[in-house]
Design an enzyme around this catalytic site. Structure first.
Site, PDB file in Angstrom:
ATOM      1  N   HIS A  93      -4.762   4.800 -33.734  1.00  0.00           N
ATOM      2  CA  HIS A  93      -5.323   6.018 -33.145  1.00  0.00           C
ATOM      3  C   HIS A  93      -4.508   6.267 -31.874  1.00  0.00           C
ATOM      4  O   HIS A  93      -4.670   5.546 -30.884  1.00  0.00           O
ATOM      5  CB  HIS A  93      -6.783   5.811 -32.743  1.00  0.00           C
ATOM      6  CG  HIS A  93      -7.693   5.491 -33.889  1.00  0.00           C
ATOM      7  ND1 HIS A  93      -8.001   6.407 -34.866  1.00  0.00           N
ATOM      8  CD2 HIS A  93      -8.368   4.367 -34.209  1.00  0.00           C
ATOM      9  CE1 HIS A  93      -8.837   5.860 -35.730  1.00  0.00           C
ATOM     10  NE2 HIS A  93      -9.068   4.624 -35.368  1.00  0.00           N
ATOM     11  N   ASP A 112      -4.464   8.518 -36.799  1.00  0.00           N
ATOM     12  CA  ASP A 112      -4.637   9.914 -36.379  1.00  0.00           C
ATOM     13  C   ASP A 112      -3.876  10.087 -35.075  1.00  0.00           C
ATOM     14  O   ASP A 112      -3.836   9.196 -34.234  1.00  0.00           O
ATOM     15  CB  ASP A 112      -6.104  10.372 -36.299  1.00  0.00           C
ATOM     16  CG  ASP A 112      -7.024   9.497 -35.482  1.00  0.00           C
ATOM     17  OD1 ASP A 112      -6.554   8.641 -34.726  1.00  0.00           O
ATOM     18  OD2 ASP A 112      -8.252   9.695 -35.594  1.00  0.00           O
ATOM     19  N   ASN A 132      -8.146  -6.194 -38.542  1.00  0.00           N
ATOM     20  CA  ASN A 132      -7.896  -4.787 -38.198  1.00  0.00           C
ATOM     21  C   ASN A 132      -8.223  -4.537 -36.722  1.00  0.00           C
ATOM     22  O   ASN A 132      -9.256  -4.990 -36.224  1.00  0.00           O
ATOM     23  CB  ASN A 132      -8.821  -3.927 -39.087  1.00  0.00           C
ATOM     24  CG  ASN A 132      -8.494  -2.446 -39.076  1.00  0.00           C
ATOM     25  OD1 ASN A 132      -7.342  -2.066 -39.261  1.00  0.00           O
ATOM     26  ND2 ASN A 132      -9.504  -1.608 -38.876  1.00  0.00           N
ATOM     27  N   GLU A 175     -11.630  -5.322 -34.689  1.00  0.00           N
ATOM     28  CA  GLU A 175     -11.691  -5.126 -33.227  1.00  0.00           C
ATOM     29  C   GLU A 175     -12.273  -6.299 -32.447  1.00  0.00           C
ATOM     30  O   GLU A 175     -13.082  -6.109 -31.536  1.00  0.00           O
ATOM     31  CB  GLU A 175     -12.489  -3.857 -32.907  1.00  0.00           C
ATOM     32  CG  GLU A 175     -11.869  -2.615 -33.515  1.00  0.00           C
ATOM     33  CD  GLU A 175     -12.601  -1.322 -33.138  1.00  0.00           C
ATOM     34  OE1 GLU A 175     -13.641  -1.399 -32.475  1.00  0.00           O
ATOM     35  OE2 GLU A 175     -12.098  -0.255 -33.511  1.00  0.00           O
ATOM     36  N   GLU A 220      -5.949   3.540 -39.871  1.00  0.00           N
ATOM     37  CA  GLU A 220      -6.832   4.624 -39.394  1.00  0.00           C
ATOM     38  C   GLU A 220      -6.030   5.662 -38.635  1.00  0.00           C
ATOM     39  O   GLU A 220      -6.465   6.181 -37.595  1.00  0.00           O
ATOM     40  CB  GLU A 220      -7.940   4.052 -38.492  1.00  0.00           C
ATOM     41  CG  GLU A 220      -8.757   2.963 -39.162  1.00  0.00           C
ATOM     42  CD  GLU A 220      -9.870   2.404 -38.281  1.00  0.00           C
ATOM     43  OE1 GLU A 220     -10.189   3.011 -37.247  1.00  0.00           O
ATOM     44  OE2 GLU A 220     -10.414   1.351 -38.640  1.00  0.00           O
TER      45      GLU A 220
HETATM   46  C1  XIL Z   1     -15.567   5.770 -36.419  1.00  0.00           C
HETATM   47  C2  XIL Z   1     -15.991   6.881 -37.345  1.00  0.00           C
HETATM   48  O1  XIL Z   1     -14.884   7.688 -37.612  1.00  0.00           O
HETATM   49  C3  XIL Z   1     -17.075   7.704 -36.697  1.00  0.00           C
HETATM   50  O2  XIL Z   1     -17.613   8.624 -37.636  1.00  0.00           O
HETATM   51  C4  XIL Z   1     -18.198   6.793 -36.203  1.00  0.00           C
HETATM   52  O3  XIL Z   1     -19.108   7.548 -35.501  1.00  0.00           O
HETATM   53  C5  XIL Z   1     -17.654   5.706 -35.314  1.00  0.00           C
HETATM   54  O4  XIL Z   1     -16.672   5.002 -36.022  1.00  0.00           O
HETATM   55  N1  XIL Z   1     -12.297   2.076 -35.293  1.00  0.00           N
HETATM   56  C6  XIL Z   1     -12.832   1.796 -36.518  1.00  0.00           C
HETATM   57  C7  XIL Z   1     -13.560   2.842 -37.253  1.00  0.00           C
HETATM   58  O5  XIL Z   1     -12.614   0.700 -37.047  1.00  0.00           O
HETATM   59  O6  XIL Z   1     -14.585   2.329 -38.032  1.00  0.00           O
HETATM   60  C8  XIL Z   1     -14.108   3.875 -36.325  1.00  0.00           C
HETATM   61  O7  XIL Z   1     -14.675   4.917 -37.112  1.00  0.00           O
HETATM   62  C9  XIL Z   1     -13.017   4.402 -35.439  1.00  0.00           C
HETATM   63  C10 XIL Z   1     -12.460   3.290 -34.578  1.00  0.00           C
END
Ligand code: XIL
Length: 489
Positions: free
Chosen positions: A254, A282, A217, A173, A280
């Site tokens: 996401h 979802d 990422n 990020e 990741e």
């Molecule tokens: C999130 C986790 O799912 C949570 O439990 C935590 O509180 C915050 O981080 N991008 C990422 C992940 O790279 O590491 C994040 O994970 C979600 C967004």
């Protein structure tokens, strides 16, 4: 690319490592295919996500929280369905190196050891990220001190997991969400080390382990033509041109829907000579709309040879960081959702792809246009004391500590609607003892002394009657769960 002057001074190393990693990956894939061939007749549909993905040479993984591993259904579902894992929080800098050069391997090891014992792949997440940092990384450090802390962190963590981790999210990020192409998010890394910190991190990672895939990422880089995507695309192209080691791009994904050019986006990164991993995933929603969105994600990945695998960000909706959006494949009771079936079917329909080829279809494009998907909203593992404010008609807010380490903690705040729907919300609380938020997501923060006010983002302001959404933050200080109030207009 000239857009991206990321040069850093580190020593150059040959790229032989990535070639070795590819060979190892191909051998691993052959192993899986051989094993499957003995158990499945040709073209038989596999009955689990991992086995279905393996038929086309891919993995299907999940994020796992060590704090839930005492739940036998959770672990049984993980073992049955998935053949790759990412630690949801346990490998992040704050949790794993809470004091300088003193490492807390316990909960990350718990996840990795279990995965290795089951023959799963492990994705390492994440080495350099502006969030979930330990409090000893701070503005008092000089540039050279921060640089040596970063190099030491990368080296120690990668050494510890050498041979067990398949790919590392080396930098997470780093790009601005919005703004001009190629601009980075301001962080302690850009402020002290300049934009070259990304290259420095990748070079340090390659020096630490020549045999692991090194990924960049990020979220909101799913739309092929979005400015943020173009910035990352230009960086990867530049790294490839200059021999800066990079092997993969992680699309966090996401969202509520994949952009219509999602497959084109995967293909354009692959055409630069890197693997693409969906890291990741979802997808907020429910029923056939959600199932359809998931199917399109799987189809997009399996259509591109170098899309190596998919990881969903958790198993069950009840422990998702976006639990209010019910974004995962299993419901709160670990029942398979409609989305599960569409993912399984799409994986089974994929054509075999046992050796991800570097010559993926170049459907180029970067050329500005609106950025797509909303990002996400948090929640996760339990601990600490829930506190609520009045419900009827309005909303309530509950703060929960989900992780803590020396000098810092992470919290999840659930915002719940009362008996009628909420359109816009404001949550307030007061810190009891000098805590301060370092990073907050899925909400807009304003702070005045010890008083914190958080309002909704555009995408999570509407909550159905009785429904909920979540936001999250990391903070400095001792973990606290003050009473929060929630109001809606
Ligand atoms: C999130 C986790 O799912 C949570 O439990 C935590 O509180 C915050 O981080 N991008 C990422 C992940 O790279 O590491 C994040 O994970 C979600 C967004």
């Amino acid at each position: 690319m000239s857009d991206f002057p990321l040069s850093a001074g580190g020593a150059r190393r040959p790229l032989s490592g990535s070639r070795r990693a590819l060979t190892a990956g191909a051998l691993g894939v052959l192993g899986v295919v051989t094993a499957l061939a003995t158990t499945l007749p040709a073209n038989a549909a596999a009955s689990t996500l991992g086995a279905a993905a393996a038929q086309s040479g891919r993995y299907f993984g999940t994020a796992i929280a060590a704090g839930h591993m005492n739940d036998s259904t959770y672990v049984a579902t993980w073992d049955r369905e998935f053949n790759s894992v990412t630690a949801e929080n346990e490998m992040k800098w704050g949790p794993i190196e809470p004091s300088r050069n003193s490492f807390n391997w316990g909960s990350a090891d718990q996840i990795v050891n279990h995965a290795v014992s089951k023959g799963m792949k492990v994705r390492g997440h994440t080495l350099v990220w502006h969030a979930q940092l330990p409090s000893w990384i701070n503005n008092n450090m000089s540039a050279s001190d921060l640089r040596s802390a970063m190099t030491n962190h990368i080296t120690q963590v990668m050494n510890h997991y050498k041979g067990k981790v398949y790919a590392w999210d080396v930098v997470n990020e780093a790009f601005n969400d919005g703004g001009a192409v190629g601009t980075l998010r301001s962080s302690i890394f850009t402020q002290k080390l300049g934009n070259g910190f990304i290259e420095e991190a990748f070079r340090a990672a390659r020096a630490a382990d020549p045999n692991v895939k090194l990924c960049y990422n990020d979220y909101n880089i799913d739309n092929a033509t979005a400015a943020k995507t173009q910035g990352v695309y230009n960086m990867v192209k530049d790294f490839k041109a200059r021999g800066v080691p990079i092997d993969c791009v992680g699309l966090q994904s996401h969202f509520g829907n994949p952009p219509s050019n999602y497959q084109q986006n995967i293909a354009q990164f692959a055409a630069l000579g890197v693997d693409v991993q969906i890291t990741e995933l979802d997808v907020g929603g429910s029923g056939s709309t959600q199932a359809d969105a998931y199917r399109r994600v799987v189809q997009a990945c399996t259509a591109v040879p170098r899309c190596a695998g998919i990881t969903v960000w958790g198993i069950t909706d009840k422990w998702s960081w976006r639990s209010g959006d019910t974004p995962l494949l299993f419901d709160g009771n670990f029942n398979k959702k409609q989305a599960y079936n569409s993912v399984l079917d799409a994986l089974n329909a994929a054509t075999p792809n046992t050796s991800p080829s570097p010559s993926a279809s170049p459907s180029r494009s970067p050329s500005a246009s609106p950025s797509a998907s909303p990002s996400a909203s948090p929640s996760a593992s339990p601990s600490a004391s829930p506190t609520r404010s009045p419900l009827p008609g309005g909303c309530s807010a509950t703060i929960k500590t989900i992780n803590s380490w020396g000098g810092g903690f992470q919290s999840e705040v659930t915002v719940q609607a009362g008996s009628s729907a909420v359109n816009g919300w404001t949550v307030k609380w007061t810190w009891p003892s000098g805590q301060s938020i370092s990073s907050l997501w899925n909400g807009r923060q304003s702070t005045s002394g010890s008083s914190v006010t958080v309002t909704n983002e555009t995408y999570n302001g509407s909550i159905a009657a009785g429904g909920s959404t979540t936001f999250g933050f990391t903070a400095n200080g001792n973990a606290a769960t003050p009473t929060a109030t929630c109001t809606s207009p």
